[in-house]
Write a protein that holds these residues in place. Structure first.
Motif, PDB file in Angstrom:
ATOM      1  N   ASP A   1       0.887  -1.216   0.059  1.00  0.00           N
ATOM      2  CA  ASP A   1       0.026  -0.090   0.141  1.00  0.00           C
ATOM      3  C   ASP A   1       0.901   1.339   0.027  1.00  0.00           C
ATOM      4  O   ASP A   1       0.527   2.092  -0.616  1.00  0.00           O
ATOM      5  CB  ASP A   1      -0.865  -0.053   1.428  1.00  0.00           C
ATOM      6  CG  ASP A   1      -2.285  -1.156   1.202  1.00  0.00           C
ATOM      7  OD1 ASP A   1      -2.113  -1.750   0.039  1.00  0.00           O
ATOM      8  OD2 ASP A   1      -2.833  -1.228   2.187  1.00  0.00           O
ATOM      9  N   LEU A   2       1.913   1.293   0.843  1.00  0.00           N
ATOM     10  CA  LEU A   2       2.592   2.530   0.941  1.00  0.00           C
ATOM     11  C   LEU A   2       3.548   2.764  -0.478  1.00  0.00           C
ATOM     12  O   LEU A   2       3.598   3.774  -0.837  1.00  0.00           O
ATOM     13  CB  LEU A   2       3.766   2.465   2.239  1.00  0.00           C
ATOM     14  CG  LEU A   2       3.009   2.760   3.382  1.00  0.00           C
ATOM     15  CD1 LEU A   2       3.959   2.458   4.534  1.00  0.00           C
ATOM     16  CD2 LEU A   2       2.590   4.030   3.646  1.00  0.00           C
ATOM     17  N   GLY A   3       4.071   1.517  -1.206  1.00  0.00           N
ATOM     18  CA  GLY A   3       4.709   1.678  -2.348  1.00  0.00           C
ATOM     19  C   GLY A   3       3.873   2.160  -3.361  1.00  0.00           C
ATOM     20  O   GLY A   3       4.140   3.225  -3.894  1.00  0.00           O
TER      21      GLY A   3
ATOM     22  N   MET B   1       8.314   1.549  -6.123  1.00  0.00           N
ATOM     23  CA  MET B   1       7.687   0.436  -7.121  1.00  0.00           C
ATOM     24  C   MET B   1       8.379  -0.745  -6.460  1.00  0.00           C
ATOM     25  O   MET B   1       7.562  -1.972  -6.453  1.00  0.00           O
ATOM     26  CB  MET B   1       8.319   0.728  -8.423  1.00  0.00           C
ATOM     27  CG  MET B   1       7.705   1.977  -9.000  1.00  0.00           C
ATOM     28  SD  MET B   1       8.523   2.399 -10.628  1.00  0.00           S
ATOM     29  CE  MET B   1       8.541   1.276 -11.690  1.00  0.00           C
ATOM     30  N   ALA B   2       9.646  -1.054  -6.128  1.00  0.00           N
ATOM     31  CA  ALA B   2      10.152  -2.437  -5.380  1.00  0.00           C
ATOM     32  C   ALA B   2       9.364  -2.510  -4.206  1.00  0.00           C
ATOM     33  O   ALA B   2       9.028  -4.042  -4.034  1.00  0.00           O
ATOM     34  CB  ALA B   2      11.433  -1.993  -5.248  1.00  0.00           C
ATOM     35  N   ALA B   3       9.108  -1.527  -3.495  1.00  0.00           N
ATOM     36  CA  ALA B   3       8.281  -2.116  -2.088  1.00  0.00           C
ATOM     37  C   ALA B   3       6.774  -2.766  -2.421  1.00  0.00           C
ATOM     38  O   ALA B   3       6.425  -3.735  -1.902  1.00  0.00           O
ATOM     39  CB  ALA B   3       8.011  -0.752  -1.170  1.00  0.00           C
ATOM     40  N   HIS B   4       6.351  -1.981  -3.486  1.00  0.00           N
ATOM     41  CA  HIS B   4       5.102  -2.318  -3.948  1.00  0.00           C
ATOM     42  C   HIS B   4       5.045  -3.828  -4.508  1.00  0.00           C
ATOM     43  O   HIS B   4       4.219  -4.783  -3.983  1.00  0.00           O
ATOM     44  CB  HIS B   4       4.571  -1.605  -4.856  1.00  0.00           C
ATOM     45  CG  HIS B   4       2.901  -2.073  -5.555  1.00  0.00           C
ATOM     46  ND1 HIS B   4       1.949  -2.086  -4.829  1.00  0.00           N
ATOM     47  CD2 HIS B   4       2.744  -2.456  -6.587  1.00  0.00           C
ATOM     48  CE1 HIS B   4       0.872  -2.615  -5.661  1.00  0.00           C
ATOM     49  NE2 HIS B   4       1.656  -2.832  -6.929  1.00  0.00           N
ATOM     50  N   LEU B   5       5.957  -4.119  -5.417  1.00  0.00           N
ATOM     51  CA  LEU B   5       6.210  -5.517  -5.857  1.00  0.00           C
ATOM     52  C   LEU B   5       6.527  -6.544  -4.822  1.00  0.00           C
ATOM     53  O   LEU B   5       5.724  -7.460  -4.910  1.00  0.00           O
ATOM     54  CB  LEU B   5       7.300  -5.418  -6.827  1.00  0.00           C
ATOM     55  CG  LEU B   5       7.181  -4.700  -8.174  1.00  0.00           C
ATOM     56  CD1 LEU B   5       8.232  -4.587  -9.064  1.00  0.00           C
ATOM     57  CD2 LEU B   5       5.625  -5.412  -8.917  1.00  0.00           C
ATOM     58  N   VAL B   6       7.392  -6.091  -3.865  1.00  0.00           N
ATOM     59  CA  VAL B   6       7.846  -7.335  -2.941  1.00  0.00           C
ATOM     60  C   VAL B   6       6.526  -7.452  -1.916  1.00  0.00           C
ATOM     61  O   VAL B   6       5.925  -8.718  -1.811  1.00  0.00           O
ATOM     62  CB  VAL B   6       8.685  -6.676  -2.085  1.00  0.00           C
ATOM     63  CG1 VAL B   6       8.968  -7.512  -0.609  1.00  0.00           C
ATOM     64  CG2 VAL B   6      10.051  -6.779  -2.705  1.00  0.00           C
ATOM     65  N   GLY B   7       5.753  -6.540  -1.633  1.00  0.00           N
ATOM     66  CA  GLY B   7       4.304  -6.783  -0.943  1.00  0.00           C
ATOM     67  C   GLY B   7       3.355  -7.253  -1.687  1.00  0.00           C
ATOM     68  O   GLY B   7       2.755  -8.239  -1.178  1.00  0.00           O
TER      69      GLY B   7
END
Length: 194
Positions: free
Chosen positions: A14-16, A63-69
Protein backbone atom coordinates in the motif's frame (compact mmCIF):
# COMPACT_ATOMS: atom_id res chain seq x y z
CA UNK A 1 2.27 -16.64 7.55
CA UNK A 2 1.95 -14.66 10.76
CA UNK A 3 -0.38 -11.71 11.13
CA UNK A 4 2.63 -9.42 11.63
CA UNK A 5 4.27 -10.61 8.41
CA UNK A 6 1.05 -10.07 6.48
CA UNK A 7 0.76 -6.55 7.93
CA UNK A 8 4.30 -5.75 6.80
CA UNK A 9 3.61 -7.06 3.29
CA UNK A 10 0.31 -5.17 3.01
CA UNK A 11 2.04 -2.02 4.25
CA UNK A 12 4.78 -2.40 1.65
CA UNK A 13 2.14 -2.97 -1.03
CA UNK A 14 0.00 0.00 0.00
CA UNK A 15 2.71 2.52 0.89
CA UNK A 16 4.71 1.69 -2.23
CA UNK A 17 1.64 2.09 -4.43
CA UNK A 18 0.54 5.30 -2.70
CA UNK A 19 4.00 6.83 -3.10
CA UNK A 20 4.20 5.74 -6.73
CA UNK A 21 0.77 7.22 -7.49
CA UNK A 22 1.20 10.40 -5.46
CA UNK A 23 4.64 11.22 -6.80
CA UNK A 24 3.55 10.82 -10.41
CA UNK A 25 0.43 12.91 -9.91
CA UNK A 26 2.30 15.66 -8.05
CA UNK A 27 4.97 15.69 -10.74
CA UNK A 28 2.44 16.11 -13.54
CA UNK A 29 0.28 18.63 -11.70
CA UNK A 30 2.88 20.49 -9.65
CA UNK A 31 6.45 20.03 -10.79
CA UNK A 32 5.87 20.24 -14.54
CA UNK A 33 3.51 23.21 -14.12
CA UNK A 34 6.03 25.01 -11.89
CA UNK A 35 8.82 24.42 -14.40
CA UNK A 36 6.56 25.74 -17.19
CA UNK A 37 6.25 29.02 -15.27
CA UNK A 38 9.98 29.77 -15.63
CA UNK A 39 10.41 33.06 -17.50
CA UNK A 40 13.45 31.79 -19.38
CA UNK A 41 12.19 29.13 -21.83
CA UNK A 42 15.52 27.26 -21.62
CA UNK A 43 15.06 26.72 -17.88
CA UNK A 44 11.79 24.79 -18.22
CA UNK A 45 13.34 21.47 -19.17
CA UNK A 46 16.24 21.94 -16.77
CA UNK A 47 14.06 22.59 -13.73
CA UNK A 48 11.67 19.77 -14.51
CA UNK A 49 14.58 17.38 -15.09
CA UNK A 50 16.15 18.28 -11.75
CA UNK A 51 12.91 17.53 -9.92
CA UNK A 52 12.24 14.26 -11.72
CA UNK A 53 15.85 13.09 -11.29
CA UNK A 54 15.56 13.73 -7.55
CA UNK A 55 12.25 11.83 -7.44
CA UNK A 56 13.32 8.78 -9.46
CA UNK A 57 15.18 6.94 -6.63
CA UNK A 58 12.15 7.38 -4.36
CA UNK A 59 9.82 6.17 -7.10
CA UNK A 60 12.07 3.19 -7.80
CA UNK A 61 12.05 2.26 -4.11
CA UNK A 62 8.26 2.69 -3.99
CA UNK A 63 7.81 0.45 -7.01
CA UNK A 64 10.11 -2.18 -5.49
CA UNK A 65 8.28 -2.06 -2.13
CA UNK A 66 4.96 -2.42 -3.90
CA UNK A 67 6.20 -5.43 -5.87
CA UNK A 68 7.67 -7.16 -2.82
CA UNK A 69 4.44 -6.56 -0.90
CA UNK A 70 2.32 -7.74 -3.84
CA UNK A 71 4.24 -10.97 -4.36
CA UNK A 72 4.29 -11.67 -0.62
CA UNK A 73 0.55 -11.09 -0.29
CA UNK A 74 -0.14 -13.24 -3.33
CA UNK A 75 1.85 -16.09 -1.79
CA UNK A 76 0.03 -15.67 1.51
CA UNK A 77 -3.40 -15.56 -0.18
CA UNK A 78 -2.74 -18.07 -2.97
CA UNK A 79 -5.38 -20.49 -1.71
CA UNK A 80 -8.13 -17.87 -1.79
CA UNK A 81 -6.93 -16.50 -5.12
CA UNK A 82 -7.00 -20.00 -6.61
CA UNK A 83 -10.53 -20.82 -5.43
CA UNK A 84 -12.36 -17.47 -5.49
CA UNK A 85 -13.12 -16.35 -9.04
CA UNK A 86 -13.47 -12.71 -7.96
CA UNK A 87 -10.06 -12.75 -6.28
CA UNK A 88 -8.57 -14.53 -9.29
CA UNK A 89 -9.94 -11.94 -11.73
CA UNK A 90 -8.82 -9.05 -9.53
CA UNK A 91 -5.33 -10.51 -9.21
CA UNK A 92 -4.98 -11.04 -12.95
CA UNK A 93 -6.13 -7.48 -13.75
CA UNK A 94 -3.88 -6.03 -11.03
CA UNK A 95 -0.92 -8.00 -12.35
CA UNK A 96 -1.44 -6.81 -15.93
CA UNK A 97 -1.89 -3.20 -14.82
CA UNK A 98 1.17 -3.39 -12.56
CA UNK A 99 3.32 -4.56 -15.46
CA UNK A 100 1.87 -1.77 -17.62
CA UNK A 101 2.53 0.83 -14.90
CA UNK A 102 6.12 -0.36 -14.52
CA UNK A 103 6.55 -0.14 -18.28
CA UNK A 104 5.13 3.36 -18.54
CA UNK A 105 7.16 4.51 -15.54
CA UNK A 106 10.38 3.19 -17.03
CA UNK A 107 9.51 4.66 -20.45
CA UNK A 108 8.77 8.00 -18.81
CA UNK A 109 12.08 7.86 -16.96
CA UNK A 110 14.01 7.09 -20.15
CA UNK A 111 12.32 9.96 -22.00
CA UNK A 112 12.90 12.27 -19.07
CA UNK A 113 16.59 11.35 -19.02
CA UNK A 114 16.83 12.18 -22.74
CA UNK A 115 15.25 15.57 -22.11
CA UNK A 116 17.44 16.19 -19.06
CA UNK A 117 20.62 15.23 -20.90
CA UNK A 118 20.15 18.15 -23.27
CA UNK A 119 18.74 20.63 -20.75
CA UNK A 120 18.69 23.54 -20.70
CA UNK A 121 16.97 23.77 -24.04
CA UNK A 122 14.21 26.08 -25.26
CA UNK A 123 10.74 24.68 -24.61
CA UNK A 124 7.13 25.83 -24.29
CA UNK A 125 6.63 23.75 -21.12
CA UNK A 126 8.34 20.78 -19.48
CA UNK A 127 6.46 18.41 -21.81
CA UNK A 128 5.72 20.61 -24.85
CA UNK A 129 8.35 21.76 -27.33
CA UNK A 130 8.44 25.13 -29.04
CA UNK A 131 9.85 26.05 -32.45
CA UNK A 132 13.40 26.29 -31.02
CA UNK A 133 13.37 22.90 -29.26
CA UNK A 134 15.86 20.43 -30.80
CA UNK A 135 14.04 17.61 -32.65
CA UNK A 136 15.26 14.78 -30.37
CA UNK A 137 14.15 16.67 -27.24
CA UNK A 138 10.84 17.55 -28.91
CA UNK A 139 10.26 13.87 -29.72
CA UNK A 140 10.98 12.89 -26.10
CA UNK A 141 8.62 15.59 -24.84
CA UNK A 142 5.84 14.40 -27.14
CA UNK A 143 6.25 10.91 -25.68
CA UNK A 144 6.46 12.25 -22.15
CA UNK A 145 3.30 14.37 -22.32
CA UNK A 146 0.75 11.52 -22.30
CA UNK A 147 2.84 9.36 -19.96
CA UNK A 148 2.70 12.00 -17.24
CA UNK A 149 -1.05 11.23 -17.03
CA UNK A 150 -0.98 7.52 -17.89
CA UNK A 151 1.25 6.70 -14.90
CA UNK A 152 -1.03 8.17 -12.20
CA UNK A 153 -4.10 6.79 -14.01
CA UNK A 154 -2.72 3.23 -13.96
CA UNK A 155 -1.53 3.42 -10.36
CA UNK A 156 -4.84 5.04 -9.34
CA UNK A 157 -6.73 2.08 -10.80
CA UNK A 158 -4.37 -0.23 -8.92
CA UNK A 159 -5.33 1.54 -5.67
CA UNK A 160 -9.02 0.97 -6.42
CA UNK A 161 -8.40 -2.71 -7.23
CA UNK A 162 -6.40 -3.11 -4.01
CA UNK A 163 -9.33 -1.67 -2.06
CA UNK A 164 -11.67 -4.08 -3.82
CA UNK A 165 -9.36 -6.98 -3.03
CA UNK A 166 -9.24 -5.95 0.63
CA UNK A 167 -13.03 -5.98 0.73
CA UNK A 168 -13.04 -9.46 -0.82
CA UNK A 169 -10.96 -10.66 2.13
CA UNK A 170 -13.41 -9.48 4.73
CA UNK A 171 -15.15 -12.33 6.50
CA UNK A 172 -18.62 -11.11 5.57
CA UNK A 173 -17.67 -10.99 1.87
CA UNK A 174 -16.16 -14.45 2.08
CA UNK A 175 -19.22 -15.82 3.85
CA UNK A 176 -21.56 -14.14 1.34
CA UNK A 177 -19.47 -15.54 -1.51
CA UNK A 178 -19.52 -19.04 -0.04
CA UNK A 179 -23.25 -18.86 0.64
CA UNK A 180 -23.88 -17.51 -2.85
CA UNK A 181 -21.83 -20.31 -4.41
CA UNK A 182 -23.59 -22.87 -2.22
CA UNK A 183 -27.02 -21.54 -3.17
CA UNK A 184 -26.05 -21.54 -6.85
CA UNK A 185 -24.94 -25.18 -6.58
CA UNK A 186 -28.11 -26.12 -4.71
CA UNK A 187 -30.25 -24.36 -7.30
CA UNK A 188 -28.42 -26.19 -10.13
CA UNK A 189 -28.90 -29.53 -8.34
CA UNK A 190 -32.60 -28.88 -7.86
CA UNK A 191 -32.99 -27.93 -11.51
CA UNK A 192 -31.17 -31.08 -12.62
CA UNK A 193 -33.37 -33.23 -10.38
CA UNK A 194 -36.55 -31.62 -11.69
Amino acid sequence: MSHDQHTVLRSMHDLGLATWFGGNLMGAVGLNKAAAAAHDSTERTRLSSIGWAAWWPVQGAAMAAHLVGSVGMLRADRGRVATDSGATANTVVKSVLTVAAIGTSVASGVLGARIGAQAPTPSATATEPNAATPPDVAAAQKGQKPLQWVNPALTGVLIVLAAQQSEQQRTSSTVRGALGAGLTSLKAAVLRAA
